[in-house]
Scaffold this active site. Sequence first.
Site, short mmCIF file in Angstrom:
data_model
loop_
_atom_site.label_atom_id
_atom_site.label_comp_id
_atom_site.label_asym_id
_atom_site.label_seq_id
_atom_site.Cartn_x
_atom_site.Cartn_y
_atom_site.Cartn_z
CB SER B 267 -0.92 0.00 1.23
OG SER B 267 -1.77 -1.13 1.18
CD GLU B 289 9.64 -7.10 -6.86
OE1 GLU B 289 10.80 -7.52 -7.04
OE2 GLU B 289 9.05 -7.23 -5.79
N GLY B 383 12.12 -8.19 -4.29
CA GLY B 383 13.15 -7.64 -5.16
C GLY B 383 13.87 -6.46 -4.55
#
Lengths: 504, 504
Positions: B267, B289, B383
Amino acid sequence: MLEERIRNAAVRARVTDADEVQAWIRDGMTVGVSGFTKSGDAKAVLKALVRRVERTGERLRIRLLSGASLGEVDGLLAAHDLVDLRSPYQGDATLRRIINGGEVGYIDQHLSEMAEWVRAGWWGEIDLAIIEAAAITEDGGIIPTTSVGNSPVFVERAKRVIVEINPDIPAEFEGLHDIYLPEQRPNRGPIPLVDVGDRIGTPYIPCPPEKIAAVVVSQERDTPSNLTRPDEETEQMAGYILEFLQHEVRRGRLPAGFGPLQSGVGSVANAVLAGLKSAPVRDLEVYTEVMQDAVFELLDAGVVRAASSCSFTLSESMRQHVLANFRDYKDRVVLRPQEISNHPEVVRRLGVIAINAALEVDVYGNVNSTHVQGTHMMNGLGGSGDFARQAALSIFVTKSIAKEGRISCVVPFVAHVDHTEHDVDVLVTERGLVDLRGLPPRARAKAIVDHLAHPDYRDALRDYVRRASARGGNTPHLLEEAFGWHVRYRETGDMRPRVAMLAD
Amino acid sequence: MLEERIRNAAVRARVTDADEVQAWIRDGMTVGVSGFTKSGDAKAVLKALVRRVERTGERLRIRLLSGASLGEVDGLLAAHDLVDLRSPYQGDATLRRIINGGEVGYIDQHLSEMAEWVRAGWWGEIDLAIIEAAAITEDGGIIPTTSVGNSPVFVERAKRVIVEINPDIPAEFEGLHDIYLPEQRPNRGPIPLVDVGDRIGTPYIPCPPEKIAAVVVSQERDTPSNLTRPDEETEQMAGYILEFLQHEVRRGRLPAGFGPLQSGVGSVANAVLAGLKSAPVRDLEVYTEVMQDAVFELLDAGVVRAASSCSFTLSESMRQHVLANFRDYKDRVVLRPQEISNHPEVVRRLGVIAINAALEVDVYGNVNSTHVQGTHMMNGLGGSGDFARQAALSIFVTKSIAKEGRISCVVPFVAHVDHTEHDVDVLVTERGLVDLRGLPPRARAKAIVDHLAHPDYRDALRDYVRRASARGGNTPHLLEEAFGWHVRYRETGDMRPRVAMLAD
């Protein structure tokens, strides 16, 4: 001599004296100098600066950027309180003492990234670049000496460049270096290096002749490296690593040549490489940041076919051997800017086998490479992060104990994290080697404690892991005890558990 | 329909039923499935497996590898004790509970590296790949759906491939994906991607038709993402970041388009991107990503020109909007394997601006992204490490407090380190933003405490830093107190210093 070493006449007219040119250095300046692990560092002008403040008693502090550690100059500048800020690496006892005293700001940094930060203007403009060189070409191109470091980016970004020509460096050094600077983003392309020996740039650091504001002739020598001889335990570790690599080849998980080898700086890393001398392997490749003595021994033995690095860091006897026989090595070695020797793009592409030393490791495989007791800087991170993160195989080595057993190098929680468990595939102590790949944290802990810890500490580690695991978590810890061993060492000079704790 | 969606006749003859094909899954197998942040995951066969064990009461556990988190399937498998080992990412409450209970081994991992580890044989052979697809080409090429993840490497390495054809995915998805796999080392070349929108591979995952052992037709939907609306504090943080980026452009340290933006999952990250909607910027690029709702809103608003990622992770309403209007987006978005969407080589080359969320940060700027109280896994690293290490600018965001102030997200020492201070350039809380670049540790601590910590904790943090600094070190700490706040929270449910400590 000067005509050969300074081939541009206008530049040759700017030859002057170190005592003259040191006067350009003023309080508050940002100075970028050549030098990487005590090799190829700018010496004459900075030593002249030291003489000036000794003479005048002047107060003056600079921001000193380099490739990595300088030789004796780092200590001299520190002893005369001439450094305000130092980056990205150092290894001098005096400098270390005042860094840890909080008197000098020290920014420890992944060595491949420094050039990016200079380009991005982290420290504003570089007032002065001081570069040791073997020669200057007709067009102002600067031929480095025993290291390249960050010299190309300093030359590119500095307002003025001072060159220290060192005629003791053989003229044959011309052609040793491969200077490639990535393009400015957003117009940057791939780095076209696909083989350890590839040459993708120029043999000199490009520089407009008019930017070379002064040249000094200096016969100052690199400070020799002081490697300790391999002891029984480092030889054991080297043996485990060789055995493991051969096992991986047999399992088809590594090519016969292993992949290009990287090895950190220092005695243990040197010993690990030296251990390959008697191995039944040929034609290995080295892609590393520093070529220490062992790499030249392996070149001599035919074990290594080609080696790429950013610096030669040699003992005095090996230095003499290499300089005297340089023609024998020239087509097998290449020196690059540290941005390229350590570049994550290249390390990942080539499938480097990274071997780096740890100060301490924890039960989950996190590594502290830099901070004694989590607080006091030893040398710095160096290139370990550049290599370990992107390596095809990331190996860390440490003895299981230090200070005659009063310190365990396997602890519940490392007091400083330089490399997280994700970047540590294999751990080695004199007790053994564990392959941690594909293991979740609790299994890592069992392997590390059972196979790597010293017997004096094994039960206490098991006890910690057992009680932590009972409390739960993917990475179980007892935070109230996690640094208890470090605290005990601080208070008593010994990490070993007290009787009361064993009875717990 | 089947002729269009399965264009190879031999493969079309292998259409079968999920309840048939689930029987192939046996205890101890390693199964690689499509799916990244709840998108494009294999659903039908794994749900059929769940039905089987519900029916038979059979005991069976698999090693489950994916791109990142799966949708409801992760929870279903966990609830039926079907998972022995899980990697590289998850985000399900049930799975998380049993991971933290130690019943499932969870290997958290940099998402770009998983494909390398599969190739290197970390888990031996992949017994089965199960891939959701929009279509299969004449030659067996598999067109993915809403994510690519690790599907290409699973297909390449698996003994057998099962495809779940989902006819609800528009046929226009063909051409959305760009599948590029780096060559096997040592013959690997540069990844030729130099622009966010570049297409360097094939629009399908190459697969010999005979390897596709079964095809299932499934209309299972992706589990929608459940983003919370931005609150005042996330909007403040987004505002600080935008202001900072614009400041960097004015100073000439960033190009006008900032550089391609990466934003973590969740969020806060979504809100930060959404905050750009009202900004006076155009033609930005996204290299990330996951494309969450905000990226499509920015594409709609013309703020973003091109976006590359590995997955769409959308709310239900945005999912419907995107699927219904897919033609409008197709030439501006591309989905890649996570090895490429997150590849360090590309991230560094492009000069990505990375924005990731932290659970907690410490006074020196180390970041914990994953472990509550240092022990209990939330989701995973994802990531963040791929991007933060190589970014031109690495920004981490967190609110200064959590649990109505009972937790400070700025602590003396993070209880788990996912990102070291070297990979953290800028930190942001609702209290402010600090640019840490070029600052040594003690200066970092002052900036972080003064500008980011919540006032309720600021004095106690200052007190810690002051007393630690008096003891010395480049990175001063009091190890006996370093985790004291976490311990206090565990014991009392509140990190806030007690009166006794304030009087200290």
